[in-house]
Design a protein around this motif. Structure first.
Motif, short mmCIF file in Angstrom:
data_model
loop_
_atom_site.label_atom_id
_atom_site.label_comp_id
_atom_site.label_asym_id
_atom_site.label_seq_id
_atom_site.Cartn_x
_atom_site.Cartn_y
_atom_site.Cartn_z
N MET A 12 43.93 45.68 35.48
CA MET A 12 44.67 44.41 35.50
C MET A 12 45.24 44.10 34.12
O MET A 12 46.36 43.60 34.00
CB MET A 12 43.74 43.27 35.95
CG MET A 12 43.37 43.31 37.43
SD MET A 12 42.32 41.91 37.90
CE MET A 12 43.45 40.54 37.63
N PRO A 35 41.43 38.74 32.90
CA PRO A 35 40.56 39.91 33.09
C PRO A 35 39.92 40.38 31.78
O PRO A 35 38.79 40.90 31.79
CB PRO A 35 41.50 40.97 33.66
CG PRO A 35 42.87 40.53 33.30
CD PRO A 35 42.82 39.04 33.27
N ILE A 45 40.77 39.19 40.30
CA ILE A 45 39.58 39.25 39.43
C ILE A 45 38.32 39.28 40.29
O ILE A 45 37.36 40.02 39.99
CB ILE A 45 39.56 38.05 38.47
CG1 ILE A 45 40.60 38.25 37.36
CG2 ILE A 45 38.18 37.86 37.85
CD1 ILE A 45 40.67 37.10 36.39
N SER A 104 36.47 50.55 31.89
CA SER A 104 37.64 49.69 31.68
C SER A 104 38.68 50.39 30.81
O SER A 104 39.89 50.23 31.03
CB SER A 104 37.19 48.38 31.01
OG SER A 104 36.30 47.66 31.84
N TRP A 127 39.16 45.28 36.41
CA TRP A 127 39.56 44.45 35.27
C TRP A 127 40.38 45.22 34.25
O TRP A 127 41.33 44.69 33.68
CB TRP A 127 38.32 43.84 34.63
CG TRP A 127 37.63 42.87 35.53
CD1 TRP A 127 38.16 42.25 36.63
CD2 TRP A 127 36.29 42.39 35.41
NE1 TRP A 127 37.23 41.42 37.21
CE2 TRP A 127 36.07 41.48 36.47
CE3 TRP A 127 35.25 42.64 34.52
CZ2 TRP A 127 34.85 40.83 36.65
CZ3 TRP A 127 34.04 41.99 34.69
CH2 TRP A 127 33.84 41.09 35.75
#
Length: 307
Positions: free
Chosen positions: A257, A277, A97, A238, A254
């Motif tokens: 993850m 995350p 992270i 993301s 993130w």
């Protein structure tokens, strides 16, 4: 018959002791003082920015290091030596992270800056240009706005390849169309103001009008919208990473993850590797949104209406 002026009884005598101050050039402004919610947003945003800058240097482990190499087991629960547990590859979630914060925030911030550099220059340029140039630029921009952002990003990244420069340029150009529309609308609104007409009568050039009249009045709503646009870009990057077209493994961000650790939900592992995350993304976007709302409220709600 008196030779005095009959209007003298209606004219107030001149008083040398009375002085008149000149009207200010613009309405007085006060400095921004954050409210409690604003301070909460600032604290969260500064925290994640600090993590992005110094996180790789203070992370407990390397980005792909195994905290327990002699006892390999995926999705371990939080414990001493791995305070947020481990992921699908037995890597420390906390360390990843901290490494991923730099990429998520760095890519999103760079893309937002590119979007504003492109959108503001073209939008204000369209506002001060003639109707033909404005019409042509607006129709081209409308064509880009009609395309779904995620779909357009998927097509571009799938065709060109996924890399950090490609992600920055793709997100920047996609969101530049929205910034163009906003900056053009604000510029058109300012161009019909009396002080701009007075500048034209004085013979001022376009560059002078842009730098002295348009930008000082458009600066605050554009800066406020920058925070909102940063939120959208963070979620966009993301989302691409979650779909496998963002930052590629073994590098961490993130979104990737969350995607990599979805197995914890299916096989009964520690779900902290997915939740952590996701909470990082949520807390950062909520923090920025609190700042934007507080700044807009400080402006009397006018900023949110103009945006």
């Amino acid at each position: 018959m008196s030779n005095s002026d009959p209007l003298e009884h209606f004219v107030a005598p001149y008083d040398d002791s009375v002085s008149f101050d000149e009207l200010p050039d613009a309405p007085p402004t006060t400095g921004y003082r954050p409210s409690i919610m604003g301070w909460i947003g600032i604290t969260v945003a500064v925290f994640w920015l600090a993590v992005a800058l110094i996180g790789p240097f203070i992370a407990p482990y390397g980005e792909n290091a195994l905290p327990f190499p002699d006892a390999y087991s995926e999705f371990q629960s939080p414990r001493s030596g791995a305070w947020l547990g481990t992921d699908v590859e037995d890597r420390d979630v906390l360390s990843r992270i901290m490494f991923g914060a730099g990429r998520t925030i760095g890519i999103s911030l760079s893309a937002t800056l590119l979007a504003y550099l492109t959108g503001v220059v073209l939008g204000i340029g369209a506002a001060v240009s003639g109707p033909r140039v404005d019409m042509a630029m607006s129709r081209i921009n409308d064509a880009f706005l009609s395309l779904p952002t995620i779909m357009l990003g998927l097509v571009v990244v799938a065709a060109v390849g996924s890399s950090i420069p490609v992600l920055i340029v793709t997100a920047g150009l996609i969101y530049a169309s929205v910034v163009f529309r906003l900056s053009r609308a604000i510029g058109m609104e300012i161009m019909v103001m009396d002080f701009v007409e007075a500048a034209k009568v004085r013979g001022e050039g376009r560059w002078w009008i842009i730098t002295r009249e348009i930008w000082p009045n458009a600066r605050m709503p554009l800066i406020t919208d920058f925070g909102l646009r940063l939120i959208y870009v963070i979620l966009f990057i993301s989302s691409l990473s979650f779909l496998g077209l963002g930052v590629q493994p073994p590098k961490a961000d993130w979104g990737s993850m969350v995607r990599d650790n979805l197995g914890a939900l299916q096989y009964g592992g520690s779900i902290i590797s997915v939740v952590a995350p996701a909470l990082a993304i949520a807390s950062l976007t909520v923090g920025i949104n609190l700042i934007v709302d507080d700044v807009s409220a400080h402006g009397g709600g006018k900023l949110s209406k103009r945006m």
